[in-house]
Design a protein around this motif. Structure first.
Motif, PDB file in Angstrom:
ATOM      1  N   GLN A 238      55.934  79.038  18.762  1.00 60.04           N
ATOM      2  CA  GLN A 238      56.521  78.901  17.432  1.00 60.04           C
ATOM      3  C   GLN A 238      58.011  78.579  17.521  1.00 60.04           C
ATOM      4  O   GLN A 238      58.510  77.725  16.783  1.00 60.04           O
ATOM      5  N   LYS A 239      58.712  79.258  18.431  1.00 62.21           N
ATOM      6  CA  LYS A 239      60.143  79.036  18.591  1.00 62.21           C
ATOM      7  C   LYS A 239      60.416  77.623  19.106  1.00 62.21           C
ATOM      8  O   LYS A 239      61.349  76.951  18.650  1.00 62.21           O
ATOM      9  N   SER A 242      59.804  75.038  16.373  1.00 65.47           N
ATOM     10  CA  SER A 242      60.831  75.074  15.327  1.00 65.47           C
ATOM     11  C   SER A 242      62.015  74.162  15.649  1.00 65.47           C
ATOM     12  O   SER A 242      62.727  73.720  14.745  1.00 65.47           O
ATOM     13  N   SER A 245      60.668  70.809  14.256  1.00 57.48           N
ATOM     14  CA  SER A 245      59.962  70.791  12.967  1.00 57.48           C
ATOM     15  C   SER A 245      60.753  70.066  11.882  1.00 57.48           C
ATOM     16  O   SER A 245      60.175  69.373  11.039  1.00 57.48           O
ATOM     17  N   ARG A 296      65.429  74.680   7.798  1.00 55.77           N
ATOM     18  CA  ARG A 296      64.507  74.859   8.914  1.00 55.77           C
ATOM     19  C   ARG A 296      65.209  75.040  10.265  1.00 55.77           C
ATOM     20  O   ARG A 296      64.558  75.312  11.264  1.00 55.77           O
ATOM     21  N   ASN A 297      66.519  74.875  10.294  1.00 58.38           N
ATOM     22  CA  ASN A 297      67.264  75.035  11.535  1.00 58.38           C
ATOM     23  C   ASN A 297      68.220  76.225  11.388  1.00 58.38           C
ATOM     24  O   ASN A 297      69.216  76.145  10.672  1.00 58.38           O
TER      25      ASN A 297
END
Length: 340
Positions: A238-239, A242, A245, A296-297
C-alpha cells in the motif's frame, strides 16, 4: 488528391467565436463559473510550484516533473479561458486570423507536451519502484532535465504541420466558430478547402506522437504493478503504491477525457457535444491536478500546509503593521470605541 486548395482566403481577417450563445440568459452565470475555475486552477498550480521550490526536501525528480506539469496546466487554462471570459461578459466575440492560429497552436502545444511529461513521470515512478537502489543514479539531474526538455520540444514541434496547413485553408462559407476557442475540428468544418492532407497527417502523426507515450506509460505501469504484487507485506504494498497513485490518477483523467473528445466515432460526432466535452477536458484537468497531488501525497500535503501557514502568518503580521502605521498605534482605542 490530398492537396490543399490554393484558393485565396485573404478576405478572412477575423473569426467570430460563438462560445455558449445558445444559453443567452446564462452568460453572467457561466462567466462567474469559468472565472472561479480559472482563478482556482492558476492559484492551485502556483501554490504547488512555490511550495516545491521553497521546500528543499521536495527537490527530487518526481517533484521536478510536477513543477513542469503545474506550469503547463497554468498555460493550458490561460490559452483559452481569458478569451472565453471576454466572450461571456463583454460580448467581445471577434478574434483576428493570426490570434486564432496562435491560440490553436498553443492549445495543441500544451496538449502534446502533457502527453510526454506524463510519460516521463511514469518512467520516473517505474525506476523508483522497480529499481530503487539505482534510482538516484538513473534519475540524476541531467536525465531529468533532458526528459523535460524533450517533452517541451516535441510539444513545440508537433502542431506545426496542422497549423501551417489550416492557415492556408479558405473560409468562404462562414467565419463563425461554434466553439469557445479556435479548435482545429471547428475550423475544419468551416473550411471549403480539401482537408484530406491534414487528415492524412493526423492519421500518421497520431499513432506516433499520441499512442507512443500511451504505450510507454502503460508499459511502465505493467512493470510497476507486477513489482508491487510481488511484495509480501500488504502495508508495504500500500505504501509503495501510494507513491505513484497520484500520477496514475492524473494519467487516467487526462487520457480518459482526451479519448472522450477526440476518439468518438464520426457517427456520434456533434460540434455542440464536442464543445461540452472540451470544456470538461480543459477545465477539469488543471483544476483537479493540484487537488489530486496535494491530497494523495502526504509529503506534499504537509509542505503545502507549512507554506500556507507561513504565508498566513506573514500576511497577518503585514496587515497589523500597516494598520498600526495608518492609525499611529491606536488600534486598541479604535476597537474599544467600535464596541461602544
Amino acid at each position: 488528391m490530398g492537396e490543399v486548395e490554393k484558393t485565396n482566403h485573404t478576405w478572412v481577417t477575423e473569426f467570430i467565436i460563438l462560445g455558449f450563445s445558445e444559453f443567452p440568459e446564462m452568460q453572467l452565470f457561466l462567466f462567474c463559473v469559468f472565472l472561479l475555475i480559472y482563478l482556482l486552477s492558476v492559484m492551485g498550480n502556483l501554490l504547488i510550484i512555490s511550495t516545491v521550490c521553497a521546500e528543499r526536501h521536495l527537490h527530487n525528480p518526481m517533484f521536478f516533473f510536477l513543477i513542469n506539469l503545474s506550469f503547463l496546466e497554468i498555460c493550458y487554462v490561460t490559452v483559452t479561458m481569458p478569451k472565453l471570459l471576454a466572450v461571456l461578459i463583454a460580448q467581445n466575440k471577434t478574434i483576428s486570423f493570426i490570434q486564432c492560429m496562435t491560440q490553436m497552436y498553443l492549445f495543441m502545444f500544451c496538449t502534446s507536451t502533457e502527453f510526454y511529461l506524463l510519460t516521463a513521470m511514469a518512467y520516473d515512478r517505474y525506476v523508483a519502484i522497480c529499481n530503487p537502489l539505482r534510482y538516484t543514479i538513473i534519475m540524476n539531474r541531467n536525465v531529468c532535465i533532458i526528459l523535460a526538455i524533450v517533452s517541451w520540444i516535441i510539444g513545440f514541434l508537433d502542431p506545426f504541420p496542422q497549423v501551417t496547413l489550416i492557415s492556408q485553408f479558405s473560409f468562404c462559407s462562414s467565419n463563425e466558430i461554434n466553439h469557445f476557442f479556435c479548435d482545429i475540428t471547428a475550423l475544419m468544418t468551416l473550411s471549403c478547402s480539401r482537408t484530406s492532407l491534414i487528415e492524412t497527417i493526423n492519421y500518421i502523426e497520431g499513432p506516433l506522437l499520441a499512442f507512443s507515450p500511451l504505450i510507454l506509460t502503460v508499459t511502465s505501469y505493467v512493470y510497476i504493478i507486477s513489482a508491487i504484487l510481488k511484495i509480501h507485506s500488504a502495508k508495504v504494498r500500500q505504501k509503495t503504491f501510494s507513491t505513484c497513485s497520484s500520477h496514475l490518477t492524473v494519467v487516467l483523467l487526462f487520457y480518459g477525457t482526451s479519448a472522450g473528445v477526440y476518439l468518438r466515432p464520426q457517427s456520434t460526432y456533434s460540434m455542440d457535444l464536442n464543445k461540452l466535452l472540451t470544456v470538461v477536458y480543459i477545465t477539469a484537468i488543471p483544476l483537479l491536478n493540484p487537488l489530486i497531488y496535494s491530497l494523495r501525497n502526504k509529503e506534499l500535503k504537509g509542505s503545502l500546509w507549512k507554506v500556507t501557514r507561513k504565508a498566513k502568518n506573514y500576511l497577518s503580521s503585514r496587515i497589523k503593521k500597516m494598520l498600526h502605521t495608518v492609525f499611529h498605534g491606536n488600534i486598541s482605542t479604535i476597537g474599544k470605541q467600535c464596541e461602544r
